[in-house]
Every structure is written in C-alpha cells, then in structure tokens.
Motif scaffolding. Structure first.
Motif, PDB file in Angstrom:
ATOM      1  N   LEU A 170       0.827  -1.203   0.000  1.00  0.00           N
ATOM      2  CA  LEU A 170       0.000   0.000   0.000  1.00  0.00           C
ATOM      3  C   LEU A 170       0.864   1.258   0.000  1.00  0.00           C
ATOM      4  N   CYS A 171       1.916   1.260   0.809  1.00  0.00           N
ATOM      5  CA  CYS A 171       2.850   2.397   0.819  1.00  0.00           C
ATOM      6  C   CYS A 171       3.488   2.581  -0.557  1.00  0.00           C
ATOM      7  N   ASP A 172       3.939   1.490  -1.152  1.00  0.00           N
ATOM      8  CA  ASP A 172       4.569   1.568  -2.470  1.00  0.00           C
ATOM      9  C   ASP A 172       3.643   2.216  -3.479  1.00  0.00           C
ATOM     10  N   GLN A 173       2.376   1.833  -3.441  1.00  0.00           N
ATOM     11  CA  GLN A 173       1.449   2.301  -4.471  1.00  0.00           C
ATOM     12  C   GLN A 173       0.963   3.722  -4.238  1.00  0.00           C
ATOM     13  N   VAL A 174       0.586   4.060  -3.005  1.00  0.00           N
ATOM     14  CA  VAL A 174      -0.018   5.382  -2.778  1.00  0.00           C
ATOM     15  C   VAL A 174       1.006   6.458  -2.436  1.00  0.00           C
ATOM     16  N   LEU A 175       2.211   6.053  -2.027  1.00  0.00           N
ATOM     17  CA  LEU A 175       3.244   7.035  -1.681  1.00  0.00           C
ATOM     18  C   LEU A 175       4.390   7.067  -2.692  1.00  0.00           C
ATOM     19  N   GLY A 176       4.298   6.237  -3.709  1.00  0.00           N
ATOM     20  CA  GLY A 176       5.426   6.060  -4.624  1.00  0.00           C
ATOM     21  C   GLY A 176       6.041   7.330  -5.159  1.00  0.00           C
ATOM     22  N   SER A 192       5.434  -3.532  -5.679  1.00  0.00           N
ATOM     23  CA  SER A 192       4.285  -4.341  -5.286  1.00  0.00           C
ATOM     24  C   SER A 192       2.991  -3.543  -5.386  1.00  0.00           C
ATOM     25  N   LYS A 193       1.899  -4.242  -5.641  1.00  0.00           N
ATOM     26  CA  LYS A 193       0.599  -3.615  -5.821  1.00  0.00           C
ATOM     27  C   LYS A 193      -0.312  -3.943  -4.635  1.00  0.00           C
ATOM     28  N   ALA A 194      -1.045  -2.941  -4.192  1.00  0.00           N
ATOM     29  CA  ALA A 194      -1.979  -3.129  -3.092  1.00  0.00           C
ATOM     30  C   ALA A 194      -3.280  -3.719  -3.609  1.00  0.00           C
ATOM     31  N   SER A 195      -4.006  -4.358  -2.732  1.00  0.00           N
ATOM     32  CA  SER A 195      -5.295  -4.925  -3.112  1.00  0.00           C
ATOM     33  C   SER A 195      -6.324  -3.817  -3.289  1.00  0.00           C
ATOM     34  N   ALA A 196      -7.353  -4.106  -4.067  1.00  0.00           N
ATOM     35  CA  ALA A 196      -8.416  -3.127  -4.300  1.00  0.00           C
ATOM     36  C   ALA A 196      -9.095  -2.746  -2.981  1.00  0.00           C
ATOM     37  N   ARG A 197      -9.240  -3.709  -2.087  1.00  0.00           N
ATOM     38  CA  ARG A 197      -9.886  -3.439  -0.802  1.00  0.00           C
ATOM     39  C   ARG A 197      -9.076  -2.457   0.035  1.00  0.00           C
ATOM     40  N   HIS A 198      -7.776  -2.645   0.086  1.00  0.00           N
ATOM     41  CA  HIS A 198      -6.937  -1.745   0.867  1.00  0.00           C
ATOM     42  C   HIS A 198      -6.867  -0.358   0.233  1.00  0.00           C
ATOM     43  N   LEU A 199      -6.829  -0.316  -1.079  1.00  0.00           N
ATOM     44  CA  LEU A 199      -6.818   0.982  -1.765  1.00  0.00           C
ATOM     45  C   LEU A 199      -8.106   1.750  -1.488  1.00  0.00           C
ATOM     46  N   LEU A 200      -9.236   1.058  -1.508  1.00  0.00           N
ATOM     47  CA  LEU A 200     -10.518   1.714  -1.261  1.00  0.00           C
ATOM     48  C   LEU A 200     -10.580   2.250   0.166  1.00  0.00           C
ATOM     49  N   THR A 201     -10.121   1.451   1.127  1.00  0.00           N
ATOM     50  CA  THR A 201     -10.117   1.901   2.526  1.00  0.00           C
ATOM     51  C   THR A 201      -9.227   3.118   2.694  1.00  0.00           C
ATOM     52  N   TYR A 202      -8.070   3.102   2.054  1.00  0.00           N
ATOM     53  CA  TYR A 202      -7.152   4.241   2.151  1.00  0.00           C
ATOM     54  C   TYR A 202      -7.789   5.501   1.564  1.00  0.00           C
ATOM     55  N   ARG A 203      -8.415   5.371   0.411  1.00  0.00           N
ATOM     56  CA  ARG A 203      -9.019   6.543  -0.240  1.00  0.00           C
ATOM     57  C   ARG A 203     -10.158   7.114   0.583  1.00  0.00           C
ATOM     58  N   LYS A 204     -10.917   6.251   1.233  1.00  0.00           N
ATOM     59  CA  LYS A 204     -11.976   6.737   2.116  1.00  0.00           C
ATOM     60  C   LYS A 204     -11.383   7.473   3.306  1.00  0.00           C
ATOM     61  N   THR A 205     -10.285   6.949   3.831  1.00  0.00           N
ATOM     62  CA  THR A 205      -9.610   7.604   4.953  1.00  0.00           C
ATOM     63  C   THR A 205      -9.111   8.984   4.555  1.00  0.00           C
ATOM     64  N   VAL A 206      -8.491   9.071   3.387  1.00  0.00           N
ATOM     65  CA  VAL A 206      -7.992  10.357   2.892  1.00  0.00           C
ATOM     66  C   VAL A 206      -9.141  11.346   2.709  1.00  0.00           C
ATOM     67  N   ALA A 207     -10.257  10.878   2.184  1.00  0.00           N
ATOM     68  CA  ALA A 207     -11.402  11.754   1.956  1.00  0.00           C
ATOM     69  C   ALA A 207     -11.961  12.296   3.271  1.00  0.00           C
ATOM     70  N   ARG A 208     -12.052  11.436   4.286  1.00  0.00           N
ATOM     71  CA  ARG A 208     -12.554  11.891   5.592  1.00  0.00           C
ATOM     72  C   ARG A 208     -11.602  12.908   6.220  1.00  0.00           C
ATOM     73  N   ARG A 209     -10.333  12.653   6.115  1.00  0.00           N
ATOM     74  CA  ARG A 209      -9.353  13.592   6.678  1.00  0.00           C
ATOM     75  C   ARG A 209      -9.402  14.926   5.948  1.00  0.00           C
ATOM     76  N   ARG A 210      -9.557  14.866   4.642  1.00  0.00           N
ATOM     77  CA  ARG A 210      -9.630  16.096   3.859  1.00  0.00           C
ATOM     78  C   ARG A 210     -10.871  16.909   4.226  1.00  0.00           C
ATOM     79  N   LEU A 211     -11.998  16.232   4.392  1.00  0.00           N
ATOM     80  CA  LEU A 211     -13.228  16.925   4.781  1.00  0.00           C
ATOM     81  C   LEU A 211     -13.067  17.594   6.137  1.00  0.00           C
ATOM     82  N   SER A 212     -12.458  16.889   7.087  1.00  0.00           N
ATOM     83  CA  SER A 212     -12.233  17.462   8.413  1.00  0.00           C
ATOM     84  C   SER A 212     -11.341  18.692   8.324  1.00  0.00           C
TER      85      SER A 212
END
Length: 347
Positions: free
Chosen positions: A262-268, A281-301
């Motif tokens: 996940l770090c490799d893919q979203v922080l590359g 390495s590639k992250a799973s779709a499930r982990h990518l979706l969870t990360y994107r939701k987390t980023v969206a919530r943090r951005r809204l806050s």
C-alpha cells in the motif's frame, strides 16, 4: 537576518523531530522546549480569549496557559507568576502573550533565541505565521514507510495504518506547498537519513539557514536528553543515545507485506521525490478503497477547520502578530526600543 527569529521544527510524527529539537537546543544560543500544547489551541479559540490590547484579557490568557494541565506549561520549568506578569506587561497581541512563555524558557538557559517543536505544526504553518510573522520553519522528512512503521508502535497513536500513511502523505504535500510560496529564508527541508549519516555537515547547513554559527555540541544531542525530554515519554528512549542509523530502513521487517504494498502504491511518487525508492508491489483493491476513504474523511475534516478559521478571520478580536523580536517589531513598523523589550508600547 534578524538574530532572534523563532524556529519551528515540523514534520510527520516519528520522523526524528525530537532528535532535531535536542540538536537545536544544544546550540549555545537556542532553546527549544519539550512539546507544548497551547499555541494552536489558543489560536483557534482566539475569539474566546478577547482583545489582547486589554491587560486583563492578557492576564486571563496567561493564567490559563500557565495552569491548565493540557498546555504542558509545567514542562517549561518557568515560574508561573513571573510569566503571567511579563505577559500582562508585554505588548498587546495574541502572539506576544504566547511568545513570552518561550522567551522565559530561553532565559532559563541564558539563551537569546527560542524555538518550538510539534509535528502537527506542519499542517498549520499559516496560523503560526500569523502569530510569529518572522518565524523560520525546519521540516524534517523521513522515509514514509519508516514513519508508518514507527507510528504503529506508539502507545499514543490510536488510529490505523491507513491514517498513518495519510499523515505522512499530507505532511510532505504541505511541505511542497510551503517550498513554493514561502521565502527561501523562512522554510528549510532536511532528511532524517542524511542528518543521521552526517550530522556535522547537515547541521552546519541548517545553521547557515537560521543564521547561526555551527556549534559542535549539536552533534551530541543525547547529552542533554535527560534535561530536555520528559521522562514519561518513553517512546523517545533513543534520544538518550548517540545519533544512530539503526532504524533506517526498518520498515522492511516492521510492516506487513500488504502495508508495504500500500505504501509503495499510494506514496510512490512522493517517496521518489524525496530520494527514497519505492517497491513495485501492488496493493489490493480493498486496501486501496479503505485508504481513499480515509484520505477523503481527513480532507473533509481539514476543510471544515479551514472554513471555521476563515470565518473567524472576519471577526478578529484584536492584534495577532507577536511584537517581541526585532523582525516582528519591524513588520509591525514599531521602532526597536533601546533598552529592554519591556519598554514596548503597552496595551
């Protein structure tokens, strides 16, 4: 360059900011205390504290800073009564009331210049500049994977790994923004890996930025750790030892394979931009979706907080910028007093 500008150490948590705090505190002219907790809380609640041109408002704010357990004022080792008195007698601005606490801390050690360290400041540089318009910011950057691995192990970090990854991403994104729009003498970046590999060279460069002569004592921060790091912060145990690279790259064994992917893919791209080499390495779709939701919530806050602050800026209760240093006085167009700073115009 003004010889008394405040210095703020910023960066993602677990990036080595406490080590850098101690290095700066080891300088014969600079005092940087343990983390305090009153700058941002006071700023965001400034309307409640009232106009600081009113001496009674200065007194109430200074007494809250000096007595509330959440402010960590007691860790400054500054006499409470003396601080309240100098805040009341000092200039009538929000930054001045808070700045007096740090000046009193520096005077404990006979030093003319103060700094402050708190990782979350990396997200609030604009607010700090409103309070201390001549401030300098030193952004310490560490491999995001090592920061994430370390955050996971901290007793005070109660969020998950997705938040840890987002925290590092946000920190370097803020740094990229500051590098573009702040003056070259106000913002400086350095890497943890470079600092631990060659402290003398990196600290000499840092001293050039802050306008100070290099002090060799800065290379031995562990010698003052007992004095400048609160004993209850056991997660800073490494600061009591000589500067080491022992944990550089430790993420490879401290993170789970899926976390590394996940770090490799979203922080590359961000890792590469700062000289780190991500894997493929590639992250799973499930982990990518969870990360994107987390980023969206943090951005809204974050947007909500920024919105509230914009509204509050329309109804400022009084002056914000500190009027304590030569640079601050110049920006406020106030002649520098010939004697003590206590000769400044009172509220």
């Amino acid at each position: 360059m003004s010889p008394d500008r405040p210095i703020f150490v910023i960066g993602c948590p677990r990036s080595g900011t406490t080590m850098l705090q101690l290095m700066l505190h080891s300088h014969e002219r600079i005092a940087v205390p343990p983390e305090t907790r009153f700058l941002l809380s006071t700023y965001f609640r400034r309307r409640l504290h009232g106009d600081m041109r009113d001496a009674e408002n200065r007194r109430r704010l200074a007494e809250w800073i000096a007595t509330d357990k959440a402010t960590k004022f007691r860790e400054l080792g500054v006499d409470r009564t003396s601080y309240v008195r100098r805040a009341v007698e000092g200039p009538g601005s929000l930054g001045s009331v808070m700045g007096e606490a740090f000046r009193a801390y520096a005077e404990r050690f006979g030093k003319p210049r103060w700094g402050d360290k708190r990782p979350c400041y990396v997200k609030h540089v604009d607010a700090l500049l409103r309070l201390f318009p001549d401030a300098q910011f030193v952004h310490l950057i560490r491999d995001g994977r090592d920061c994430v691995a370390s955050l996971k192990e901290m007793p005070w970090f109660r969020l998950d790994v997705f938040h840890a990854i987002a925290n590092w991403s946000e920190s370097v994104d803020h740094g990229r923004d500051y590098a573009k729009r702040l003056p070259a003498d106000s913002y400086y970046e350095m890497r943890y890996e470079d600092l631990t590999a060659d402290p003398e060279t990196e600290l000499a460069r840092l001293c050039g930025f802050i306008g100070e002569e290099f002090d060799p004592a800065m290379c031995d921060p562990h010698k003052i750790a007992d004095m400048a790091v609160p004993a209850h912060k056991v997660w800073h145990d490494n600061t009591h030892r000589e500067v080491t690279r022992a944990r550089v790259g430790g993420w490879a064994t401290r993170l789970e394979p899926w976390e590394i992917a996940l770090c490799d893919q979203v922080l590359g791209s961000r890792l590469r931009a700062h000289g780190y080499e991500p894997g493929v390495s590639k992250a799973s779709a499930r982990h990518l979706l969870t990360y994107r939701k987390t980023v969206a919530r943090r951005r809204l806050s974050r947007y909500k907080q920024q919105g509230r602050d914009r509204v509050n800026r329309l109804r400022e209760p009084g002056p914000l910028p500190a009027m304590l240093t030569s640079g601050q006085l110049s920006l406020a167009r106030i002649p520098r007093p010939r004697g003590s700073s206590q000769e400044l115009i009172r509220g």
